[in-house]
Design a protein around this motif. Sequence first.
Motif, PDB file in Angstrom:
ATOM      1  N   ARG A   1       7.772 -13.726   2.916  1.00  9.89           N
ATOM      2  CA  ARG A   1       6.591 -12.872   2.781  1.00  9.89           C
ATOM      3  C   ARG A   1       6.864 -11.582   2.006  1.00  9.89           C
ATOM      4  O   ARG A   1       5.967 -11.035   1.372  1.00  9.89           O
ATOM      5  CB  ARG A   1       6.047 -12.524   4.169  1.00  9.89           C
ATOM      6  N   LEU A   2       8.085 -11.079   2.071  1.00 11.04           N
ATOM      7  CA  LEU A   2       8.408  -9.808   1.421  1.00 11.04           C
ATOM      8  C   LEU A   2       8.881  -9.983  -0.015  1.00 11.04           C
ATOM      9  O   LEU A   2       9.223  -9.001  -0.679  1.00 11.04           O
ATOM     10  CB  LEU A   2       9.449  -9.050   2.243  1.00 11.04           C
ATOM     11  N   SER A   3       8.901 -11.233  -0.483  1.00 15.68           N
ATOM     12  CA  SER A   3       9.198 -11.484  -1.898  1.00 15.68           C
ATOM     13  C   SER A   3       7.864 -11.575  -2.638  1.00 15.68           C
ATOM     14  O   SER A   3       7.330 -12.654  -2.878  1.00 15.68           O
ATOM     15  CB  SER A   3      10.001 -12.779  -2.058  1.00 15.68           C
ATOM     16  N   PHE A   4       7.324 -10.406  -2.956  1.00 15.15           N
ATOM     17  CA  PHE A   4       5.997 -10.344  -3.571  1.00 15.15           C
ATOM     18  C   PHE A   4       6.039  -9.588  -4.892  1.00 15.15           C
ATOM     19  O   PHE A   4       7.008  -8.887  -5.204  1.00 15.15           O
ATOM     20  CB  PHE A   4       5.005  -9.662  -2.618  1.00 15.15           C
TER      21      PHE A   4
ATOM     22  N   THR B   1       0.824  -1.208   0.000  1.00 18.29           N
ATOM     23  CA  THR B   1       0.000   0.000   0.000  1.00 18.29           C
ATOM     24  C   THR B   1       0.863   1.264   0.000  1.00 18.29           C
ATOM     25  O   THR B   1       0.419   2.317  -0.462  1.00 18.29           O
ATOM     26  CB  THR B   1      -0.938   0.025   1.219  1.00 18.29           C
ATOM     27  N   GLY B   2       2.073   1.157   0.514  1.00 17.56           N
ATOM     28  CA  GLY B   2       2.986   2.294   0.511  1.00 17.56           C
ATOM     29  C   GLY B   2       3.810   2.397  -0.764  1.00 17.56           C
ATOM     30  O   GLY B   2       4.742   3.199  -0.843  1.00 17.56           O
ATOM     31  N   SER B   3       3.467   1.566  -1.762  1.00 19.12           N
ATOM     32  CA  SER B   3       4.159   1.565  -3.076  1.00 19.12           C
ATOM     33  C   SER B   3       5.646   1.278  -2.945  1.00 19.12           C
ATOM     34  O   SER B   3       6.470   1.776  -3.717  1.00 19.12           O
ATOM     35  CB  SER B   3       3.942   2.910  -3.798  1.00 19.12           C
ATOM     36  N   TYR B   4       6.000   0.455  -1.948  1.00 16.63           N
ATOM     37  CA  TYR B   4       7.405   0.088  -1.766  1.00 16.63           C
ATOM     38  C   TYR B   4       7.775  -1.000  -2.776  1.00 16.63           C
ATOM     39  O   TYR B   4       7.008  -1.928  -3.034  1.00 16.63           O
ATOM     40  CB  TYR B   4       7.617  -0.440  -0.346  1.00 16.63           C
ATOM     41  N   TYR B   5       8.944  -0.882  -3.359  1.00 15.23           N
ATOM     42  CA  TYR B   5       9.446  -1.934  -4.244  1.00 15.23           C
ATOM     43  C   TYR B   5      10.962  -1.871  -4.292  1.00 15.23           C
ATOM     44  O   TYR B   5      11.560  -0.842  -3.977  1.00 15.23           O
ATOM     45  CB  TYR B   5       8.857  -1.813  -5.655  1.00 15.23           C
ATOM     46  N   GLU B   6      11.559  -2.989  -4.659  1.00 16.31           N
ATOM     47  CA  GLU B   6      13.026  -3.047  -4.748  1.00 16.31           C
ATOM     48  C   GLU B   6      13.519  -3.318  -6.161  1.00 16.31           C
ATOM     49  O   GLU B   6      14.719  -3.348  -6.389  1.00 16.31           O
ATOM     50  CB  GLU B   6      13.565  -4.115  -3.791  1.00 16.31           C
ATOM     51  N   GLY B   7      12.590  -3.521  -7.088  1.00 14.36           N
ATOM     52  CA  GLY B   7      13.038  -3.756  -8.449  1.00 14.36           C
ATOM     53  C   GLY B   7      11.889  -3.853  -9.430  1.00 14.36           C
ATOM     54  O   GLY B   7      10.727  -4.024  -9.051  1.00 14.36           O
ATOM     55  N   ILE B   8      12.213  -3.722 -10.715  1.00 19.57           N
ATOM     56  CA  ILE B   8      11.240  -3.879 -11.793  1.00 19.57           C
ATOM     57  C   ILE B   8      11.846  -4.817 -12.835  1.00 19.57           C
ATOM     58  O   ILE B   8      12.979  -4.610 -13.294  1.00 19.57           O
ATOM     59  CB  ILE B   8      10.883  -2.537 -12.455  1.00 19.57           C
TER      60      ILE B   8
ATOM     61  N   HIS C   1      15.597 -10.569  -4.459  1.00 16.96           N
ATOM     62  CA  HIS C   1      15.694 -12.017  -4.609  1.00 16.96           C
ATOM     63  C   HIS C   1      14.663 -12.529  -5.589  1.00 16.96           C
ATOM     64  O   HIS C   1      14.973 -13.298  -6.509  1.00 16.96           O
ATOM     65  CB  HIS C   1      15.514 -12.695  -3.243  1.00 16.96           C
ATOM     66  N   ILE C   2      13.414 -12.111  -5.439  1.00 18.99           N
ATOM     67  CA  ILE C   2      12.377 -12.585  -6.351  1.00 18.99           C
ATOM     68  C   ILE C   2      12.605 -12.043  -7.761  1.00 18.99           C
ATOM     69  O   ILE C   2      12.345 -12.723  -8.754  1.00 18.99           O
ATOM     70  CB  ILE C   2      10.964 -12.222  -5.839  1.00 18.99           C
ATOM     71  N   GLY C   3      13.126 -10.828  -7.863  1.00 18.78           N
ATOM     72  CA  GLY C   3      13.420 -10.277  -9.185  1.00 18.78           C
ATOM     73  C   GLY C   3      14.424 -11.117  -9.942  1.00 18.78           C
ATOM     74  O   GLY C   3      14.243 -11.427 -11.126  1.00 18.78           O
ATOM     75  N   LEU C   4      15.489 -11.537  -9.245  1.00 20.89           N
ATOM     76  CA  LEU C   4      16.517 -12.357  -9.874  1.00 20.89           C
ATOM     77  C   LEU C   4      15.964 -13.716 -10.273  1.00 20.89           C
ATOM     78  O   LEU C   4      16.233 -14.215 -11.381  1.00 20.89           O
ATOM     79  CB  LEU C   4      17.698 -12.526  -8.924  1.00 20.89           C
ATOM     80  N   LEU C   5      15.164 -14.330  -9.408  1.00 19.70           N
ATOM     81  CA  LEU C   5      14.595 -15.641  -9.731  1.00 19.70           C
ATOM     82  C   LEU C   5      13.645 -15.561 -10.922  1.00 19.70           C
ATOM     83  O   LEU C   5      13.584 -16.480 -11.746  1.00 19.70           O
ATOM     84  CB  LEU C   5      13.864 -16.210  -8.513  1.00 19.70           C
TER      85      LEU C   5
END
Length: 347
Positions: free
Chosen positions: A177-180, A135-142, A199-203
């Motif tokens: 849980r934070l790999s969404f 909800t806070g639009s947090y992300y670590e990658g695209i 991590h999820i981005g790389l996978l």
Amino acid sequence: MTTIKDRFCPKCGKPSDADGLCAACRVADTPWAVCDTRVTSTHCPGCGATKQVNTWTDTNRERADLAPDLARSAVHFHPDVKRRSIAVSVRDLSANRSRAYLTITGILYGQPVEKECMVELAWHREQCDRCNRITGSYYEGIVQVRAEERDISPFEMQKAAAIATQIEDSLQQGGERLSFISDMTENRDGLDITVGSQHIGLLIVQGITAQLGGRYTTHPKLVGEKNGRQLFRITYLVRLPRYQRHDVVKLSRTYAEVEQADSRSVRVFDLSEGRNRAIKEEEIVRLVGNARNAEPALVAYVAHGMLGLLEPATGATIEIQERPWMAVRAGENVQVLRDGGTLVVVR
């Protein structure tokens, strides 16, 4: 030496099987089960996850299923109690409060014991760590999925999305849980997947290139610092190969179906010779189409190494040479693509 007098309970005077108090008096003097008067359950209104201490855990259980276990957690047994049993009845008082009635039984020092207690169940709502980030639009990658010198196909778009979703499900079930995935958007250039962890981005990019071919590059960008540690957001750029699997291409003397492509070569199935081989991309004259879009054509006859096909649009008979890999009989259908006035039989 033990005498008969030593075997009497000093409290009630009844015979005792051991030194000191008899079993009944020991039971009477032992707080064998203690109940907390109130227990709180914290859950996320967004996804239903529950919180234990400072750790969030995903769950599909409804409140009615959670309540009995929550009530049982309020009971603390003496370590000597055997054959423990707790019967629970729950009554909802409001949206945030329930009352549990417990009947507790067991065996203590060979004596059956039983007691009843009442526990207040408090249902507390709090946004979990994952929902708070989303909800806070947090992300670590695209993850950006694109194709080399062509538009990405609908099949590739759907396949890449399915791969990403499958990886997310696997990580969530494993406790990450934070790999969404917070967003997945189709656009004119391809597919954009916004992810909550690197991590999820790389996978995801590894999974897409493993199944669809191509290559990927990473482009980190410094966005801040936390606790003396630099924070980066990473753009993962996936470049699918110019030719995708099942593309049918025209070579100088034959047609071929692409099985795998990378930056160095293209592996194809030669539709004339019926064998697999590697070619250079420069050997491809043009793209005919994709075998997934082939249409059926009826085989009217098979004779002297030739096939008579009924042209799907006009019904006219077109004769083509039978190939070693074909195993068809009259009355069956084959899959064909059009290359101008030529029908190309594909697998």
